[in-house]
Design an enzyme around this catalytic site. Sequence first.
Site, PDB file in Angstrom:
ATOM      1  N   TYR A 141     139.022 -41.257  24.330  1.00 11.32           N
ATOM      2  CA  TYR A 141     139.403 -42.636  24.265  1.00 11.32           C
ATOM      3  C   TYR A 141     139.053 -43.488  25.719  1.00 11.32           C
ATOM      4  O   TYR A 141     138.832 -44.539  25.554  1.00 11.32           O
ATOM      5  CB  TYR A 141     140.866 -42.801  24.236  1.00 11.32           C
ATOM      6  CG  TYR A 141     141.464 -42.540  22.946  1.00 11.32           C
ATOM      7  CD1 TYR A 141     141.283 -41.259  22.119  1.00 11.32           C
ATOM      8  CD2 TYR A 141     142.107 -43.548  22.138  1.00 11.32           C
ATOM      9  CE1 TYR A 141     141.809 -41.322  20.765  1.00 11.32           C
ATOM     10  CE2 TYR A 141     142.568 -43.390  20.948  1.00 11.32           C
ATOM     11  CZ  TYR A 141     142.323 -42.279  20.218  1.00 11.32           C
ATOM     12  OH  TYR A 141     142.807 -42.177  18.926  1.00 11.32           O
ATOM     13  N   LYS A 191     139.758 -26.915  21.560  1.00  7.62           N
ATOM     14  CA  LYS A 191     138.416 -26.468  20.791  1.00  7.62           C
ATOM     15  C   LYS A 191     137.785 -25.504  21.797  1.00  7.62           C
ATOM     16  O   LYS A 191     136.615 -25.878  22.063  1.00  7.62           O
ATOM     17  CB  LYS A 191     137.761 -27.507  20.280  1.00  7.62           C
ATOM     18  CG  LYS A 191     136.469 -27.265  19.354  1.00  7.62           C
ATOM     19  CD  LYS A 191     136.890 -26.609  18.046  1.00  7.62           C
ATOM     20  CE  LYS A 191     135.729 -26.413  17.131  1.00  7.62           C
ATOM     21  NZ  LYS A 191     135.933 -25.538  15.921  1.00  7.62           N
ATOM     22  N   ASP A 223     140.784 -26.908  14.629  1.00  5.70           N
ATOM     23  CA  ASP A 223     140.499 -26.620  12.911  1.00  5.70           C
ATOM     24  C   ASP A 223     141.731 -25.822  12.289  1.00  5.70           C
ATOM     25  O   ASP A 223     142.032 -26.289  11.375  1.00  5.70           O
ATOM     26  CB  ASP A 223     138.986 -26.299  12.754  1.00  5.70           C
ATOM     27  CG  ASP A 223     138.514 -25.240  13.679  1.00  5.70           C
ATOM     28  OD1 ASP A 223     139.391 -24.599  14.393  1.00  5.70           O
ATOM     29  OD2 ASP A 223     137.456 -24.560  13.451  1.00  5.70           O
ATOM     30  N   ASP A 247     145.904 -37.658  17.839  1.00  2.32           N
ATOM     31  CA  ASP A 247     145.707 -38.817  16.882  1.00  2.32           C
ATOM     32  C   ASP A 247     145.679 -38.208  15.719  1.00  2.32           C
ATOM     33  O   ASP A 247     146.345 -38.772  14.651  1.00  2.32           O
ATOM     34  CB  ASP A 247     144.680 -39.776  17.491  1.00  2.32           C
ATOM     35  CG  ASP A 247     144.606 -41.013  16.362  1.00  2.32           C
ATOM     36  OD1 ASP A 247     145.443 -41.432  16.197  1.00  2.32           O
ATOM     37  OD2 ASP A 247     143.385 -41.380  16.143  1.00  2.32           O
ATOM     38  N   ASP A 251     148.876 -37.692  12.274  1.00  2.13           N
ATOM     39  CA  ASP A 251     148.880 -38.372  10.868  1.00  2.13           C
ATOM     40  C   ASP A 251     148.605 -37.413   9.737  1.00  2.13           C
ATOM     41  O   ASP A 251     149.341 -37.723   8.846  1.00  2.13           O
ATOM     42  CB  ASP A 251     147.594 -39.347  10.816  1.00  2.13           C
ATOM     43  CG  ASP A 251     147.513 -40.757  11.182  1.00  2.13           C
ATOM     44  OD1 ASP A 251     148.073 -41.063  12.342  1.00  2.13           O
ATOM     45  OD2 ASP A 251     146.897 -41.559  10.610  1.00  2.13           O
TER      46      ASP A 251
HETATM   47  C1  IPM Z   1     147.876 -44.408  17.181  1.00  2.60           C
HETATM   48  C2  IPM Z   1     146.531 -45.334  16.713  1.00  2.60           C
HETATM   49  C3  IPM Z   1     145.769 -45.829  17.887  1.00  2.60           C
HETATM   50  C4  IPM Z   1     145.386 -44.549  18.612  1.00  2.60           C
HETATM   51  C5  IPM Z   1     144.965 -46.987  17.719  1.00  2.60           C
HETATM   52  C6  IPM Z   1     145.322 -48.318  16.963  1.00  2.60           C
HETATM   53  C7  IPM Z   1     144.119 -47.315  18.815  1.00  2.60           C
HETATM   54  O1  IPM Z   1     145.877 -44.637  15.793  1.00  2.60           O
HETATM   55  O2  IPM Z   1     148.747 -44.792  18.041  1.00  2.60           O
HETATM   56  O3  IPM Z   1     147.818 -43.059  16.500  1.00  2.60           O
HETATM   57  O4  IPM Z   1     144.157 -44.207  18.176  1.00  2.60           O
HETATM   58  O5  IPM Z   1     145.828 -43.907  19.552  1.00  2.60           O
HETATM   59 MG    MG Z   2     146.562 -42.559  15.245  1.00  2.00          MG
END
Ligand code: IPM
Ligand code: MG
Length: 369
Positions: A141, A191, A223, A247, A251
Site C-alpha cells: 500500500y 508467505k 494461502d 485486507d 473480507d
Molecule cells: C479496507 C478497504 C480499504 C483498504 C480501501 C478502501 C482503500 O478495502 O479498509 O479494507 O484496502 O484498506
Molecule cells: Mg478491504
Amino acid sequence: MHLRIAVLPGDGVGPEVTQQAVRVLREVASIHGHSFHFEEHIVGGAAIREKGSPLPPETLDACLAADAVLLGAIGSPEFDHLPASEKPEAGLLQLRNALGGFANLRPVKCWSPLASASPLRSEFIEGTDILFVRELLGGLYFGEPRGITSTNGTSVAFNTMRYSVAEIERVARVAFAAARNRQGKLTSVDKANVLETSQLWRQTVTRLAADYPDVQVDHLYVDAAAMHIIMNPKRFDVILTENLFGDILSDEAAVISGSLGMLASATVGGAVDLYEPVHGSAPDIAGRNIANPLGAIASAAMLLRQTMKLEDEASDIEMAIENVLEIGYRTRDIVTSSSDRVVSTTEMGQFVSESLAAVADMRHAYHAV
Ligand code: IPM
Ligand code: MG
C-alpha cells in the site's frame, strides 16, 4: 467525560451508516451523562467533488485535533478513471498515514442469531471469535518505488512490498498484547516460502514470542490461512498479518459473521485513533436506506472501548446489537428466514438506540445483585 469526534461520512453508503453510529453515540452520551461533540468533514469522492482533493487540509487538521475519528466509507465508480494517487481511496490512505495508526483491529465473530445468515454450516462457525490485527501503514500500500512507466509503447506497472523490523515489531506487539487478554493464541500469517518481507516477518514474530511466554504462537502461509479460516474458524484467536493479506482475509472472514456489513474496525497506535466499518461504499445500494449500519455502530463501540476506555458503554452497544438481532430485526444483507423483520438503515439505528437504555438498566441490576 468530554469527547471530540471528527465524523467523516465519506461516499456511497458511508453517510447513511455513519449517521446511525452517531445516533447511537448520542444515546450513550445521554444515558451515561457524557458530552460527545461531533464535527463533520468531507473526505474521498465527496471531497474531490467539492475541493478537488480526497483529503482537504481542513479535514486532516480537524482529525488531528480530535480525540478520535469515525469514518463511513470511501470510493466511487465516478473516479475509476483517475490514477491511484488521485482516487477517493488515496484520501483514506493519506489519512491513515497522517494519523499514524499502524495496527488495524478487525474483530470477526459469529453472532448466534446470524449463524444461519452465513453460507457456511452453523456447526462450523458458531462460537467463532477472531481478532485480525492487520498492519496498516506498510507493505504494498505504501512501498516505494511504485508507478506505471511506458517504454517503447509498452506499459509496465510496479509496486514494492517493504517492511522494516521496527514496522513488524510494533504491530506484532499489539497482537501479542491482544492475545494475552484473550485466549492466548496468536497465528502469524505470511508467505515466507516465497517473499523476503515474509521471512523477516516470521523471524521477527518468532523472536518477540520469547517476551510473551503465555502466548502460544503458530505461523501459517497466507494461502493455507485462507482455507483454514473457512474450514475451521474456531481454531483461531488472534491473527496477525501484513497490510494486503489482512485486507483480503478480513473480507473473506466476514462470511462467518453473515455479512461484510457487520464488521467493525479500530486503527490504533498513532496520534489519533481511527474507527471505520470494514465494508466499502457500496455505490449500488447507496441512498436507498437499506445498508447495514451495524458495522459502523460496532465501530463506535470500539471507539468507546479503545480510545475512551468506556468498557461498560462499549459492551452495552454490543449487547444492544445482539438484542435487536435476537428479536429478528434484519437489514437485507442478513435476512435468513421469512420470519425475519426486514428493516431499513435508519430503523436499525433506531432499534439499537432504543435497546441501549434497557441494556444499561440490566447491567446495573446485574451489578447490584
Ligand atoms: C479496507 C478497504 C480499504 C483498504 C480501501 C478502501 C482503500 O478495502 O479498509 O479494507 O484496502 O484498506
Ligand atoms: Mg478491504
